[in-house]
Design an enzyme around this catalytic site. Structure first.
Site: not given
Length: 276
Positions: A63, A176, A179
């Site tokens: 990511d 990311a 959260l």
């Protein structure tokens, strides 16, 4: 079709994914160009020029790699496709077992998903620094230190908060750090900013979702410890007393290529289950 391929070869699967991707693209008549030097610091000029001369950017990695590539592509107004060679791969459009789908690129057979970016400016004395975030911008203190900051929403006078820090996330970044800090999950195609305090010294611990037209302004008063700004997990910038930070919707859009019909919430559940 001319495609820039930018792998992060630090990732274990990246070399194998790169070799297979290049073979598939070339067998379909695409011109594949390796763009070395995009990651691990300021991108190399030659690599950025290679991307600018192509129709799209293929980023191979995790990511962090895909976020970095997507921001470079956004500045050049190019679409990006991420191949997951990392762990979760929330931002990836293709998994290693789906590389056969790359043949659709030669036919321009894809749909595009535009995602909001976040602009961050830091005014410190006579200097001004500008940043572009696709995931989040985090203001935090040294370990085990509480910081104070004053945040104004739009034109209001502002309020003072005490916490370990705070973050402003985009919808893409809602899965990311935001959260993990208790923030909401927001579909990445929406336009909004998500404010989440980190361990606030307060009876109220809630995230707030702001409209994209909102500007958030934060003043950094005197603190007992050091305070840092980190944008998308990159090198932190130490903030000084009196610095003023502004957070607002970016002018650029990240253009993500989608080759599958996978639903965002199905992907979310799958990725989170895999991480357990």
């Amino acid at each position: 079709m001319k495609i820039a391929v930018a792998p992060n070869l630090v990732k274990r699967q990246a070399q194998a994914c790169t070799d297979e991707a290049l073979a598939i693209l070339r067998s379909c008549g695409c011109q594949a160009v390796l763009a070395d030097g995009l990651y691990g610091g300021p991108p190399a000029r030659e690599a950025v020029e290679a991307v600018a001369a192509c129709d799209l950017l293929l980023a191979i990695g995790g990511d962090g790699t895909i976020i970095c590539a997507a921001k470079i592509a956004a500045r050049l107004d190019k679409p990006v496709l991420g191949i997951n060679a990392g762990k979760l791969g929330f931002t990836a459009g293709v998994e290693p077992g789906q590389l056969r789908l790359l043949s659709r690129l030669a036919r321009r057979d894809w749909r595009e998903e535009r995602r909001m970016t976040l602009s961050v400016t830091v005014n410190s004395g006579d200097s001004r620094k500008n940043f572009l975030a696709l995931n989040d911008a985090v203001v935090s203190a040294e370990l085990a230190k509480i910081i104070e900051y004053k945040m104004a929403i739009g034109t209001n006078p502002g309020y003072t908060y005490r916490a370990d820090g705070f973050m402003i996330a985009t919808p893409t970044g809602s899965t990311a750090y935001s959260l993990s800090a208790g923030g909401p999950v927001v579909e990445p195609v929406l336009d909004c900013m998500i404010y989440t305090p980190i361990c606030p010294h307060s009876l109220f611990n809630r995230s707030v979702v702001f409209a994209p037209e909102t500007q958030l302004t934060v003043e950094v008063p005197r603190n007992r410890g050091r305070v840092f700004l980190t944008v998308d997990g990159e090198a932190p910038l130490e903030l000084r007393e009196g610095d003023r930070l502004s957070f607002f919707k970016g002018e650029r859009w990240a253009r993500f290529i989608k080759l599958t019909d996978n639903n965002f919430y199905d992907i979310l559940n799958q990725k989170l289950l895999e991480s357990q």
